[in-house]
Write a protein that holds these residues in place. Sequence first.
Motif, short mmCIF file in Angstrom:
data_model
loop_
_atom_site.label_atom_id
_atom_site.label_comp_id
_atom_site.label_asym_id
_atom_site.label_seq_id
_atom_site.Cartn_x
_atom_site.Cartn_y
_atom_site.Cartn_z
N PHE A 96 0.82 -1.21 0.00
CA PHE A 96 0.00 0.00 0.00
C PHE A 96 0.86 1.26 0.00
O PHE A 96 0.53 2.24 -0.66
CB PHE A 96 -0.94 0.00 1.21
N ALA A 97 1.97 1.23 0.73
CA ALA A 97 2.84 2.41 0.81
C ALA A 97 3.57 2.66 -0.51
O ALA A 97 3.81 3.82 -0.89
CB ALA A 97 3.86 2.24 1.93
N GLU A 98 3.93 1.60 -1.22
CA GLU A 98 4.70 1.75 -2.46
C GLU A 98 3.84 1.55 -3.71
O GLU A 98 4.37 1.28 -4.79
CB GLU A 98 5.86 0.74 -2.45
N TRP A 99 2.54 1.67 -3.58
CA TRP A 99 1.61 1.45 -4.69
C TRP A 99 1.97 2.30 -5.91
O TRP A 99 1.99 1.81 -7.03
CB TRP A 99 0.19 1.72 -4.21
N ASP A 100 2.24 3.59 -5.70
CA ASP A 100 2.59 4.49 -6.82
C ASP A 100 3.81 3.99 -7.59
O ASP A 100 3.81 3.99 -8.82
CB ASP A 100 2.88 5.91 -6.32
N THR A 112 -6.92 2.78 -6.36
CA THR A 112 -6.47 2.78 -4.98
C THR A 112 -6.67 1.39 -4.38
O THR A 112 -7.79 0.86 -4.44
CB THR A 112 -7.27 3.79 -4.15
N PRO A 113 -5.62 0.78 -3.81
CA PRO A 113 -5.82 -0.51 -3.15
C PRO A 113 -6.60 -0.31 -1.85
O PRO A 113 -6.33 0.64 -1.10
CB PRO A 113 -4.40 -1.00 -2.89
N GLU A 114 -7.57 -1.18 -1.60
CA GLU A 114 -8.39 -1.05 -0.39
C GLU A 114 -8.01 -2.05 0.68
O GLU A 114 -7.89 -1.71 1.84
CB GLU A 114 -9.86 -1.18 -0.74
N ARG A 115 -7.85 -3.32 0.29
CA ARG A 115 -7.49 -4.35 1.27
C ARG A 115 -6.94 -5.57 0.54
O ARG A 115 -7.17 -5.74 -0.66
CB ARG A 115 -8.69 -4.73 2.13
N LEU A 121 -6.37 -8.93 -3.94
CA LEU A 121 -6.20 -7.49 -3.71
C LEU A 121 -7.43 -6.78 -4.27
O LEU A 121 -7.72 -6.87 -5.47
CB LEU A 121 -4.93 -6.97 -4.39
N TYR A 122 -8.14 -6.08 -3.41
CA TYR A 122 -9.32 -5.31 -3.81
C TYR A 122 -8.88 -3.89 -4.15
O TYR A 122 -8.25 -3.22 -3.33
CB TYR A 122 -10.35 -5.29 -2.68
N VAL A 123 -9.20 -3.47 -5.37
CA VAL A 123 -8.78 -2.16 -5.88
C VAL A 123 -10.02 -1.37 -6.27
O VAL A 123 -10.93 -1.90 -6.90
CB VAL A 123 -7.85 -2.33 -7.11
N ARG A 124 -10.05 -0.09 -5.90
CA ARG A 124 -11.16 0.81 -6.25
C ARG A 124 -10.67 1.76 -7.34
O ARG A 124 -9.69 2.47 -7.14
CB ARG A 124 -11.61 1.59 -5.02
N ALA A 125 -11.36 1.76 -8.48
CA ALA A 125 -11.00 2.64 -9.60
C ALA A 125 -11.78 3.95 -9.48
O ALA A 125 -12.85 4.00 -8.87
CB ALA A 125 -11.31 1.96 -10.93
N SER A 126 -11.26 5.02 -10.11
CA SER A 126 -11.89 6.33 -10.02
C SER A 126 -13.12 6.45 -10.92
O SER A 126 -13.96 7.31 -10.70
CB SER A 126 -10.88 7.43 -10.35
#
Length: 184
Positions: A96-100, A112-115, A121-126
């Motif tokens: 999560f910290a190094e996602w970028d 954005t990773p959520e959990r 890995l659950y990811v939320r898109a914009s």
Amino acid sequence: MNSDRGTHPETPSDPPQRGYDIARQALEDARSRARAEGKQVGRGRTAPVGSGKRLRKRGWTGAGADPWDPQPLGRLVGQVAKKRGWDDKVTTGRLFAEWDRIVGEDVATHATPERLEEGVLYVRASSTAWATQLRLVAADILRKIAAAMGPGHVRRLKIDGPEKPSWRMGPLHVSGRGPRDTYG
């Protein structure tokens, strides 16, 4: 008259004991008990605690690296995490910290990773468009994650679009879908 410090009677001519004297007496008592049990006494450590290695007994350890040298904090934290079973939590935090850095700036601004649960890995898109795009490149994202974090931590991606807005505005609610629009 008995003192509170022990069973030895105190005489008026004995000076009061200091903390140093009490500690020295306790050490001598422990050494005599150890000698009575046949143990070696007074040798001290010959290697760092927990290293399992024996170093030479005298002098400096030398110019090369050895267990006595200061260790990097990251390595020590990693060892503690491994001993206590925190490896998965530390890996998730790093992800999560190094996602970028792992997925790249373009993807990171829209996802954005959520959990992370059981390798998913659950990811939320914009937006829904970005969710569709991320699903198409999911295999590439999984390869990047495996290269950065190691294989096996993330086995699958679950990509969702943005959350729909809620039209519920208080404790009373009229059933129905709310204003008709093109959400989701």
